[in-house]
Design a protein around this motif. Structure first.
Motif, PDB file in Angstrom:
ATOM      1  N   VAL A  90       0.874  -1.171   0.000  1.00 19.04           N
ATOM      2  CA  VAL A  90       0.000   0.000   0.000  1.00 19.04           C
ATOM      3  C   VAL A  90       0.907   1.214   0.000  1.00 19.04           C
ATOM      4  O   VAL A  90       1.892   1.267   0.738  1.00 19.04           O
ATOM      5  N   ALA A  91       0.604   2.171  -0.847  1.00 18.97           N
ATOM      6  CA  ALA A  91       1.448   3.358  -0.945  1.00 18.97           C
ATOM      7  C   ALA A  91       1.485   4.098   0.381  1.00 18.97           C
ATOM      8  O   ALA A  91       0.457   4.277   1.040  1.00 18.97           O
ATOM      9  N   GLY A  92       2.682   4.509   0.784  1.00 18.81           N
ATOM     10  CA  GLY A  92       2.830   5.243   2.033  1.00 18.81           C
ATOM     11  C   GLY A  92       2.520   4.407   3.242  1.00 18.81           C
ATOM     12  O   GLY A  92       1.855   4.855   4.171  1.00 18.81           O
ATOM     13  N   ALA A  93       2.994   3.153   3.260  1.00 18.36           N
ATOM     14  CA  ALA A  93       2.641   2.238   4.342  1.00 18.36           C
ATOM     15  C   ALA A  93       3.089   2.730   5.711  1.00 18.36           C
ATOM     16  O   ALA A  93       2.604   2.258   6.727  1.00 18.36           O
ATOM     17  N   ASP A  94       4.018   3.681   5.771  1.00 11.61           N
ATOM     18  CA  ASP A  94       4.465   4.211   7.054  1.00 11.61           C
ATOM     19  C   ASP A  94       3.681   5.455   7.468  1.00 11.61           C
ATOM     20  O   ASP A  94       3.965   6.054   8.495  1.00 11.61           O
ATOM     21  N   ASN A  95       2.705   5.849   6.652  1.00  6.86           N
ATOM     22  CA  ASN A  95       1.936   7.059   6.931  1.00  6.86           C
ATOM     23  C   ASN A  95       0.551   6.723   7.456  1.00  6.86           C
ATOM     24  O   ASN A  95       0.051   5.618   7.301  1.00  6.86           O
ATOM     25  N   VAL A  96      -0.065   7.708   8.081  1.00  8.01           N
ATOM     26  CA  VAL A  96      -1.430   7.555   8.562  1.00  8.01           C
ATOM     27  C   VAL A  96      -2.378   7.913   7.432  1.00  8.01           C
ATOM     28  O   VAL A  96      -2.366   9.010   6.911  1.00  8.01           O
ATOM     29  N   SER A  97      -3.218   6.981   7.023  1.00  9.76           N
ATOM     30  CA  SER A  97      -4.225   7.253   6.002  1.00  9.76           C
ATOM     31  C   SER A  97      -5.279   6.165   6.080  1.00  9.76           C
ATOM     32  O   SER A  97      -5.065   5.110   6.675  1.00  9.76           O
ATOM     33  N   TRP A  98      -6.408   6.453   5.444  1.00  6.58           N
ATOM     34  CA  TRP A  98      -7.459   5.438   5.377  1.00  6.58           C
ATOM     35  C   TRP A  98      -6.953   4.208   4.643  1.00  6.58           C
ATOM     36  O   TRP A  98      -7.212   3.073   5.068  1.00  6.58           O
ATOM     37  N   ASP A  99      -6.221   4.377   3.553  1.00  8.84           N
ATOM     38  CA  ASP A  99      -5.705   3.246   2.776  1.00  8.84           C
ATOM     39  C   ASP A  99      -4.851   2.328   3.638  1.00  8.84           C
ATOM     40  O   ASP A  99      -4.968   1.100   3.587  1.00  8.84           O
ATOM     41  N   VAL A 100      -3.963   2.920   4.420  1.00  9.87           N
ATOM     42  CA  VAL A 100      -3.065   2.123   5.256  1.00  9.87           C
ATOM     43  C   VAL A 100      -3.847   1.342   6.305  1.00  9.87           C
ATOM     44  O   VAL A 100      -3.622   0.142   6.514  1.00  9.87           O
ATOM     45  N   GLY A 101      -4.791   2.002   6.953  1.00 14.45           N
ATOM     46  CA  GLY A 101      -5.590   1.310   7.960  1.00 14.45           C
ATOM     47  C   GLY A 101      -6.363   0.150   7.382  1.00 14.45           C
ATOM     48  O   GLY A 101      -6.423  -0.939   7.969  1.00 14.45           O
ATOM     49  N   GLN A 102      -6.967   0.352   6.204  1.00 13.13           N
ATOM     50  CA  GLN A 102      -7.730  -0.724   5.577  1.00 13.13           C
ATOM     51  C   GLN A 102      -6.834  -1.854   5.096  1.00 13.13           C
ATOM     52  O   GLN A 102      -7.206  -3.035   5.167  1.00 13.13           O
ATOM     53  N   ALA A 103      -5.657  -1.534   4.587  1.00 19.80           N
ATOM     54  CA  ALA A 103      -4.732  -2.576   4.135  1.00 19.80           C
ATOM     55  C   ALA A 103      -4.318  -3.462   5.298  1.00 19.80           C
ATOM     56  O   ALA A 103      -4.240  -4.694   5.163  1.00 19.80           O
ATOM     57  N   ARG A 104      -4.068  -2.866   6.434  1.00 23.81           N
ATOM     58  CA  ARG A 104      -3.672  -3.653   7.606  1.00 23.81           C
ATOM     59  C   ARG A 104      -4.818  -4.525   8.105  1.00 23.81           C
ATOM     60  O   ARG A 104      -4.611  -5.677   8.502  1.00 23.81           O
ATOM     61  N   GLU A 105      -6.022  -3.960   8.105  1.00 26.45           N
ATOM     62  CA  GLU A 105      -7.179  -4.767   8.504  1.00 26.45           C
ATOM     63  C   GLU A 105      -7.398  -5.907   7.520  1.00 26.45           C
ATOM     64  O   GLU A 105      -7.699  -7.045   7.907  1.00 26.45           O
ATOM     65  N   LEU A 106      -7.268  -5.638   6.239  1.00 25.24           N
ATOM     66  CA  LEU A 106      -7.445  -6.666   5.227  1.00 25.24           C
ATOM     67  C   LEU A 106      -6.395  -7.758   5.376  1.00 25.24           C
ATOM     68  O   LEU A 106      -6.698  -8.954   5.221  1.00 25.24           O
ATOM     69  N   ALA A 107      -5.168  -7.388   5.671  1.00 25.67           N
ATOM     70  CA  ALA A 107      -4.112  -8.385   5.865  1.00 25.67           C
ATOM     71  C   ALA A 107      -4.472  -9.346   6.986  1.00 25.67           C
ATOM     72  O   ALA A 107      -4.307 -10.572   6.859  1.00 25.67           O
ATOM     73  N   ARG A 108      -5.008  -8.820   8.087  1.00 21.80           N
ATOM     74  CA  ARG A 108      -5.409  -9.694   9.203  1.00 21.80           C
ATOM     75  C   ARG A 108      -6.562 -10.609   8.793  1.00 21.80           C
ATOM     76  O   ARG A 108      -6.611 -11.787   9.176  1.00 21.80           O
ATOM     77  N   ARG A 109      -7.485 -10.073   8.005  1.00 22.52           N
ATOM     78  CA  ARG A 109      -8.616 -10.900   7.584  1.00 22.52           C
ATOM     79  C   ARG A 109      -8.175 -12.018   6.649  1.00 22.52           C
ATOM     80  O   ARG A 109      -8.727 -13.129   6.691  1.00 22.52           O
ATOM     81  N   ILE A 110      -7.221 -11.734   5.780  1.00 28.24           N
ATOM     82  CA  ILE A 110      -6.715 -12.785   4.891  1.00 28.24           C
ATOM     83  C   ILE A 110      -6.056 -13.883   5.709  1.00 28.24           C
ATOM     84  O   ILE A 110      -6.245 -15.082   5.449  1.00 28.24           O
ATOM     85  N   GLU A 111      -5.288 -13.514   6.723  1.00 26.86           N
ATOM     86  CA  GLU A 111      -4.673 -14.514   7.600  1.00 26.86           C
ATOM     87  C   GLU A 111      -5.737 -15.396   8.241  1.00 26.86           C
ATOM     88  O   GLU A 111      -5.628 -16.636   8.241  1.00 26.86           O
ATOM     89  N   GLN A 112      -6.753 -14.775   8.767  1.00 25.60           N
ATOM     90  CA  GLN A 112      -7.802 -15.535   9.446  1.00 25.60           C
ATOM     91  C   GLN A 112      -8.566 -16.430   8.480  1.00 25.60           C
ATOM     92  O   GLN A 112      -8.820 -17.600   8.763  1.00 25.60           O
ATOM     93  N   ALA A 113      -8.953 -15.863   7.319  1.00 26.41           N
ATOM     94  CA  ALA A 113      -9.743 -16.629   6.356  1.00 26.41           C
ATOM     95  C   ALA A 113      -8.956 -17.795   5.775  1.00 26.41           C
ATOM     96  O   ALA A 113      -9.544 -18.799   5.373  1.00 26.41           O
ATOM     97  N   SER A 114      -7.633 -17.667   5.737  1.00 24.53           N
ATOM     98  CA  SER A 114      -6.814 -18.743   5.164  1.00 24.53           C
ATOM     99  C   SER A 114      -6.554 -19.871   6.148  1.00 24.53           C
ATOM    100  O   SER A 114      -5.937 -20.874   5.786  1.00 24.53           O
ATOM    101  N   GLY A 115      -7.006 -19.725   7.388  1.00 24.83           N
ATOM    102  CA  GLY A 115      -6.816 -20.787   8.365  1.00 24.83           C
ATOM    103  C   GLY A 115      -5.361 -21.095   8.617  1.00 24.83           C
ATOM    104  O   GLY A 115      -4.947 -22.266   8.582  1.00 24.83           O
ATOM    105  N   ASN A 116      -4.566 -20.071   8.848  1.00 23.53           N
ATOM    106  CA  ASN A 116      -3.125 -20.193   9.144  1.00 23.53           C
ATOM    107  C   ASN A 116      -2.255 -20.416   7.914  1.00 23.53           C
ATOM    108  O   ASN A 116      -1.034 -20.546   8.050  1.00 23.53           O
TER     109      ASN A 116
END
Length: 336
Positions: A44-70
């Motif tokens: 995600v562009a500007g991953a070290d910055n505060v933005s809506w994109d960054v917050g959603q990318a991080r939330e999505l990453a956690r959801r992919i981990e969970q949905a993939s069952g480890n």
């Protein structure tokens, strides 16, 4: 919790929570990484910055981990630091830079725009995803709508009354909104020195379109006196997960299903959060920051609608894939 963590944790509720003294809380998504999990990087562009994109990318990453069952361990990084980019979280403007027709999924301007929930139904049950897949394949991508930014405002230091207020001035808009602004006489956005807050305050930029989290992160609350609604994007904009098509095709059906379900869940959860916070955000903008929140005047709204219809018609003629997306979208819209 510092301002950075608070922004990332609360998403579109940030203004309401901070200003009204009633922060929304939720249990953080728990990572289910196993030691043998396959590492994936979501850029995600500007991953070290505060933005809506960054917050959603991080939330999505956690959801992919969970949905993939480890099966996956997903990290978020700026694309400039990644050699081989496979998964990206892209905002509406970034997607329309690839192809303007992606706006049918991320949010059209003017009266042709469907609400976020209706877009979800169109994509999942009315053939929209198949049409989107055809367009995305021409760019070597799989595209999944993965988050919605909620209501956007047109932030300005001066009132916006007619199309003449845009003439010859710089406007920063999202997605196809930049084409609408140009149709009203605004100059194409250019990169100029200074922060969005300073550019707006100095008058170098007449207006900036942004949702609430991004407006706060950019300091627009300290520079704007007006936050116009019902302007370029009455229903806001979505962000998407893109996967390189060769990578997507190499995945098993179960892996593709896990990623698709994570993106869909993230999108629907963001829609729910937006509905919860919209009225509170408007109240906080008015009361705490003394910014006027009103629809653009009727005459300006009519000008925006006229230009938006022309822009969407042009986009629909860009390619056969764009024409199919338009036909599917408009057919669904007329059936509503």
């Amino acid at each position: 919790m510092d301002r950075r963590d608070f922004l990332l944790a609360t998403g579109s509720a940030v203004v309401a929570s901070a200003a009204l003294g009633n922060p929304l809380t939720r249990a953080p998504a728990q990572s289910l990484r196993a030691s043998a999990a396959c590492p994936l990087t979501l850029t995600v562009a500007g991953a070290d910055n505060v933005s809506w994109d960054v917050g959603q990318a991080r939330e999505l990453a956690r959801r992919i981990e969970q949905a993939s069952g480890n099966s996956y361990a997903v990290s978020v990084a700026d694309p400039v630091n990644v050699k081989a980019v496979g998964l990206k979280f892209l905002g509406a403007s970034q997607l329309t830079e690839i192809d303007r027709a992606f706006a049918f999924a991320t949010g059209l301007p003017g009266g042709a725009a469907l609400g976020g929930g209706a877009v979800d139904i169109w994509l999942t049950t009315a053939g929209g995803q198949a049409a989107l897949d055809e367009l995305a394949a021409t760019h070597g991508l799989k595209v999944l709508i993965a988050a919605h930014g909620g209501e956007t405002f047109l932030w300005s230091a001066q009132p916006l009354q007619t199309a003449a207020d845009f003439a010859g001035k710089y406007v920063l808009a999202t997605g196809l909104g930049c084409h609408v602004a140009a149709g009203l006489g605004a100059e194409p956005w250019r990169i100029v020195p200074g922060t969005p807050r300073d550019l707006l305050a100095s008058g170098q930029v007449a207006a900036i379109e942004a949702n609430v989290p991004d407006a706060m992160a950019q300091g627009l609350f300290q520079a704007a006196r007006f936050a116009s609604t019902n302007a370029f994007a009455p229903h806001g904009h979505a962000g998407a997960l893109t996967v390189r098509l060769d990578m997507w095709n190499a995945m098993s059906p179960a892996e593709r299903g896990a990623i698709s379900s994570a993106a869909q869940e993230n999108y629907r959860e963001s829609l729910t959060a937006n509905r919860t916070c919209e009225a509170l955000n408007r109240q906080a903008i008015r009361q705490t920051y003394a910014i006027g929140v009103n629809p653009v005047p009727q005459g300006l709204a009519a000008s925006i609608q006229t230009v938006a219809r022309a822009v969407v018609a042009q986009v629909a003629s860009d390619s056969p894939s764009a024409a199919k997306l338009n036909a599917s979208y408009m057919s669904f819209m007329q059936a509503q």
